[in-house]
Each structure stands twice: as structure tokens, then as C-alpha cells.
Design a protein around this motif. Structure first.
Motif, PDB file in Angstrom:
ATOM      1  N   LEU A  32       0.820  -1.209   0.000  1.00  0.00           N
ATOM      2  CA  LEU A  32       0.000   0.000   0.000  1.00  0.00           C
ATOM      3  C   LEU A  32       0.856   1.262   0.000  1.00  0.00           C
ATOM      4  N   ILE A  33       1.989   1.241   0.660  1.00  0.00           N
ATOM      5  CA  ILE A  33       2.885   2.400   0.635  1.00  0.00           C
ATOM      6  C   ILE A  33       3.399   2.618  -0.782  1.00  0.00           C
ATOM      7  N   VAL A  92     -13.084   5.848  -2.144  1.00  0.00           N
ATOM      8  CA  VAL A  92     -14.316   5.350  -2.780  1.00  0.00           C
ATOM      9  C   VAL A  92     -15.221   6.525  -3.144  1.00  0.00           C
ATOM     10  N   THR A  93     -15.387   7.455  -2.233  1.00  0.00           N
ATOM     11  CA  THR A  93     -16.229   8.630  -2.487  1.00  0.00           C
ATOM     12  C   THR A  93     -15.672   9.455  -3.646  1.00  0.00           C
ATOM     13  N   VAL A 129      -4.777   1.834 -10.012  1.00  0.00           N
ATOM     14  CA  VAL A 129      -4.062   1.951  -8.735  1.00  0.00           C
ATOM     15  C   VAL A 129      -5.042   2.196  -7.595  1.00  0.00           C
ATOM     16  N   SER A 130      -6.032   3.061  -7.829  1.00  0.00           N
ATOM     17  CA  SER A 130      -6.998   3.368  -6.771  1.00  0.00           C
ATOM     18  C   SER A 130      -7.850   2.163  -6.410  1.00  0.00           C
ATOM     19  N   ILE A 166      -7.828   0.596  -2.794  1.00  0.00           N
ATOM     20  CA  ILE A 166      -9.051   0.485  -1.990  1.00  0.00           C
ATOM     21  C   ILE A 166      -9.228  -0.943  -1.484  1.00  0.00           C
ATOM     22  N   ILE A 167      -9.047  -1.904  -2.366  1.00  0.00           N
ATOM     23  CA  ILE A 167      -9.200  -3.316  -1.978  1.00  0.00           C
ATOM     24  C   ILE A 167      -8.215  -3.670  -0.866  1.00  0.00           C
ATOM     25  N   PHE A 168      -6.952  -3.292  -1.047  1.00  0.00           N
ATOM     26  CA  PHE A 168      -5.949  -3.647  -0.047  1.00  0.00           C
ATOM     27  C   PHE A 168      -6.112  -2.853   1.241  1.00  0.00           C
TER      28      PHE A 168
END
Length: 178
Positions: free
Chosen positions: A21-22, A94-95, A148-149, A153-155
Motif C-alpha cells: 500500500l505504501i 471510494v467517495t 491503482v486506486s 481500496i481493496i488492499f
């Protein structure tokens, strides 16, 4: 023995997801900078007066700065492994994409309804090659940022779930039921 192996397994999974994630956060920050550069070049080519260029570049820079601040805060909470902070920034992401999709739909509808029919003379005029290549860069930026987003988000949600399980495991070890 089984509990200690389970804790080690949790810690390894948490560290690996945090590292991933980083890296995704740093990629997102780089993509924001690339987007600023591409849009700034496009504005410099398209607009005529210095005042228009300065006004547009300032507006884009403000958007990029806000985006980078949000990415830095998310990076801080990832490094600290703050479950609530990570959850908040996952929900912000997400928003952001829900609002972005809604904006794109409205823009497409507005563009389609306001565009007159293309005449034969308009088809012969073309944009400079630099502007077309910058448009391709901006489209590629959008696609890469979207991928990437989504992965981020999933991770993020997986990491929040893993941190919650890890905290529950720690509580059970501190106060075993008799």
C-alpha cells in the motif's frame, strides 16, 4: 505455540500489505505530479494570454496540492497502521471515484447535447501533435490512476480487516476465557 504462529502470520501479512500500500500511495502521488505537468503543458499551448495561463495553472496546482495532502495523510496512517485512519481514507477514495464517475457522466452528456454536427470543413482541421500526445498522457494517467486506486481500496479494506483480527487476537491472549 499455535497462537504464536498465528500472530507471526498476522504480522507478516500486515507488513507485506503495508509495504504494498505504501508503494501504491507513492505511485498515486507520482501520477498526480505527472498529471499536473501534462495539464500545465497543455494549458500553455492552448491558452493565448499570460493571465489565462496563470489562472488555470493556479487552479490545477491547488487541486494537485489538495490531492497530495490527502495522499500524504493516507501514507501517514499506513505507516502508523492506524486502523480507523486507513478506513477513513479508503472511504474517501471510494467517495472520490463515485463523484469522479458522476462528473464524467455529466460532462459526457453535456458535451454530447451541446456539440453541433461536425461539418466537412471542421474535419480537416487538426490539433497540434503535442496537444494530441498530451491528451493521450492524460487519458493514460486516468486509466493508471483508476487501476491503482481500485487496488489500493481493496488492499486498504483488507488491511483494516486484518488489523481488526490482529487486535481481537491480542485481546483474547491478554484475557483468556476460563
Amino acid at each position: 505455540m499455535i497462537n504464536s504462529q498465528r500472530i507471526i502470520h498476522f504480522n507478516v501479512r500486515i507488513r507485506s500489505q503495508r509495504k504494498f500500500l505504501i508503494i501504491l500511495q507513492l505511485i498515486a502521488m507520482g501520477m498526480n505530479i505527472l498529471y499536473f505537468i501534462a495539464v500545465h503543458i497543455e494549458i500553455t499551448i492552448k491558452l493565448k494570454t499570460i493571465d489565462e495561463k496563470l489562472k488555470e495553472a493556479t487552479a490545477i496546482l491547488d487541486d494537485i496540492i489538495v490531492s497530495l495532502i490527502i495522499e500524504c495523510l493516507a501514507l501517514y496512517f499506513l505507516i502508523k497502521l492506524d486502523r480507523l485512519g486507513i478506513l477513513i481514507f479508503a472511504l474517501i477514495e471510494v467517495t472520490y471515484w463515485v463523484l469522479m464517475v458522476m462528473t464524467m457522466v455529466f460532462m459526457i452528456v453535456a458535451h454530447i447535447t451541446s456539440q453541433p454536427a461536425i461539418s466537412a470543413n471542421d474535419q480537416n482541421t487538426s490539433q497540434p501533435a503535442v496537444v494530441r500526445s498530451i491528451d493521450i498522457v492524460i487519458i493514460m494517467h486516468g486509466l493508471i490512476t483508476l487501476v491503482v486506486s481500485i487496488v489500493k481500496i481493496i488492499f486498504m479494506f483488507k488491511l483494516v480487516k486484518l488489523l481488526k483480527e490482529h487486535n481481537e487476537q491480542d485481546i483474547q491472549q491478554e484475557f483468556p476465557l476460563i
